[in-house]
Enzyme design. Structure first.
Site, mmCIF file in Angstrom:
data_model
loop_
_atom_site.group_PDB
_atom_site.id
_atom_site.type_symbol
_atom_site.label_atom_id
_atom_site.label_comp_id
_atom_site.label_asym_id
_atom_site.label_seq_id
_atom_site.Cartn_x
_atom_site.Cartn_y
_atom_site.Cartn_z
ATOM 1 N N HIS A 74 54.243 86.554 21.548
ATOM 2 C CA HIS A 74 54.567 84.887 20.349
ATOM 3 C C HIS A 74 55.267 85.626 19.599
ATOM 4 O O HIS A 74 55.307 87.617 18.986
ATOM 5 C CB HIS A 74 52.870 85.495 20.466
ATOM 6 C CG HIS A 74 52.712 83.622 19.475
ATOM 7 N ND1 HIS A 74 52.061 82.930 20.498
ATOM 8 C CD2 HIS A 74 52.273 83.922 18.102
ATOM 9 C CE1 HIS A 74 52.155 82.355 18.892
ATOM 10 N NE2 HIS A 74 51.837 82.255 18.084
ATOM 11 N N ASP A 85 52.494 86.185 25.891
ATOM 12 C CA ASP A 85 52.225 85.126 24.719
ATOM 13 C C ASP A 85 50.839 85.126 25.960
ATOM 14 O O ASP A 85 50.918 84.477 26.601
ATOM 15 C CB ASP A 85 53.095 83.917 24.199
ATOM 16 C CG ASP A 85 51.931 83.639 23.324
ATOM 17 O OD1 ASP A 85 51.283 83.790 23.143
ATOM 18 O OD2 ASP A 85 52.697 82.151 23.077
ATOM 19 N N SER A 145 53.963 77.728 16.809
ATOM 20 C CA SER A 145 52.061 78.478 17.247
ATOM 21 C C SER A 145 51.356 76.974 16.514
ATOM 22 O O SER A 145 51.463 76.484 16.913
ATOM 23 C CB SER A 145 51.992 79.884 16.577
ATOM 24 O OG SER A 145 51.339 80.351 16.676
#
Length: 310
Positions: free
Chosen positions: A281, A251, A156
Site C-alpha cells: 500500500h 495491500d 487510498s
C-alpha cells in the site's frame, strides 16, 4: 510472487525505526511520520509549465487547491484527492505524484487540501471534495480547461472520496465526470477478506491502522454503513464514470479494490483493474525507492490521457 525486495527494504527500515507508523495514538505523530516519508519516497519530477495555489470558500472554511499545468496541455483537468487515512497527508505529501501525473498525462491537476479528521470528521472531507468539484466546474473557463473533460482521482482515503464523489454527483445530477482513477482505494469499512487477513500485519499499512483511521474519521461506528463512507455499499453503481482501479499485491485493501472493479463492471461501467505484483500500500508515492512505482504512475497517466483526449 514474493514481496518486492525494494518494498522489503522500506518495511525493514520502518521496523527498525519502531514499527508501523500509522498505529500511533497521537494523531500529530501519525501526520509527522507521514510527512517525513515524503522526503524519503519522493522521486524526481518532470518540468511543468506552472504550479500555483488557489483559494476558494469551502463548506466549513477557506480551502486551498494546487493547480499544476503541463507544457503539453490537453485542455483537460483532474481533481486529485490525497491519501492519508482521512487524518494525515496534504497537498505537499502528494506534490511529486501530482507533478508526475500532470506532466505525463498532459491534463491539468488540481490537488485539494481538504479538512482532516479527527478535527473535522465525516463527511467534512467529502463535502470539501464536492465543493472543489463544483468550484472547478464553475471556473473552468478561467482556469483554462474543458469542463466536459474534468476527471477525478485519488489514492487510498482519497480514492474513497473520489469514488463517493462520483456516486453523489450521479445521484444529484451534478457535474458529469468522464473518468475516475482509484489508486488502492478504501471502499468498504466492513471488509473482512483474504487480503485484509493475509496482509493485515507486516506491510506498513496494517489492519489495526485502518481501524484507527476509521475511528478517527467517523464520529459514530454506525456510519460505516453509509455509502458515503463505504461506496461499495451504494444501492447501485450504474451510470458511473469509466474507471481504472489500481491495487497492490501485499495491500490489506487489495480485495476491496478488486471487488469494486467487479461491481462497476457488473453495473455496465467500463472498468480496468490492475494489481501490481510484489507491491505494498502506498507504493505509488515511493518512486525514489521502488522502481515499479514509476511504471504504475505511467500506467495511470496513460489511462488519463486516453480518457481525456479531445
Amino acid at each position: 510472487m514474493p514481496i518486492d525486495p525494494q518494498c522489503q527494504i522500506l518495511i525493514d527500515a520502518a521496523n527498525q525505526a519502531g514499527g508501523a507508523p500509522f498505529e500511533a495514538a497521537d494523531i500529530m505523530a501519525i501526520r509527522d511520520a507521514y510527512a517525513k516519508t515524503t522526503a524519503l519516497y519522493a522521486h524526481p519530477t518532470p518540468d511543468l509549465k506552472s504550479v500555483r495555489d488557489h483559494k476558494f470558500d469551502g463548506p466549513g472554511s477557506e480551502l486551498r487547491i494546487r493547480h499544476y499545468t503541463a507544457h503539453s496541455d490537453l485542455g483537460a483537468a483532474v481533481l486529485f484527492l490525497h491519501g492519508g487515512g482521512w487524518a494525515a497527508g496534504d497537498i505537499d505529501t502528494h506534490d511529486h505524484v501530482c507533478r508526475y501525473l500532470c506532466a505525463k498525462s498532459g491534463a491539468a491537476f488540481f490537488s485539494l487540501d481538504y479538512r482532516l479528521a479527527p478535527e473535522n470528521q465525516f463527511p467534512a472531507a467529502l463535502d470539501d471534495a464536492n465543493a472543489a468539484l463544483s468550484w472547478l466546474h464553475a471556473h473552468a473557463d478561467k482556469l483554462g480547461f474543458d469542463v466536459a473533460r474534468l476527471a477525478i482521482a485519488g489514492d487510498s482515503a482519497g480514492g474513497n472520496l473520489a469514488a463517493t464523489v462520483t456516486l453523489l454527483n450521479r445521484d444529484s445530477g451534478g457535474p458529469k465526470i468522464p473518468f475516475q482513477l482509484l489508486i488502492y482505494p478504501s471502499l468498504n469499512f466492513h471488509a473482512d477478506n483474504a487480503s485484509m487477513r493475509d496482509n493485515g500485519e507486516g506491510y506498513l499499512l496494517t489492519r489495526a491502522a485502518m481501524e484507527r483511521f476509521i475511528e478517527l474519521y467517523l464520529s459514530d461506528p454506525s456510519l460505516a454503513d453509509d455509502f458515503r463512507a463505504s461506496p461499495q455499499r451504494a444501492n447501485h453503481h450504474e451510470g458511473l464514470p469509466a474507471a481504472f482501479v489500481m491495487s497492490a499485491e501485499f495491500d490489506p485493501l487489495r480485495d476491496e479494490a478488486c471487488a469494486y472493479a467487479e461491481t462497476l463492471n457488473a453495473a455496465g461501467v467500463s472498468t480496468e483493474y490492475k494489481c501490481y505484483p510484489g507491491m505494498i500500500h502506498g507504493f505509488l508515492r515511493m518512486g525514489a525507492k521502488v522502481d515499479l512505482a514509476l511504471t504504475a504512475l505511467d500506467d495511470a497517466a496513460h489511462r488519463l490521457s486516453e480518457a481525456l483526449h479531445a
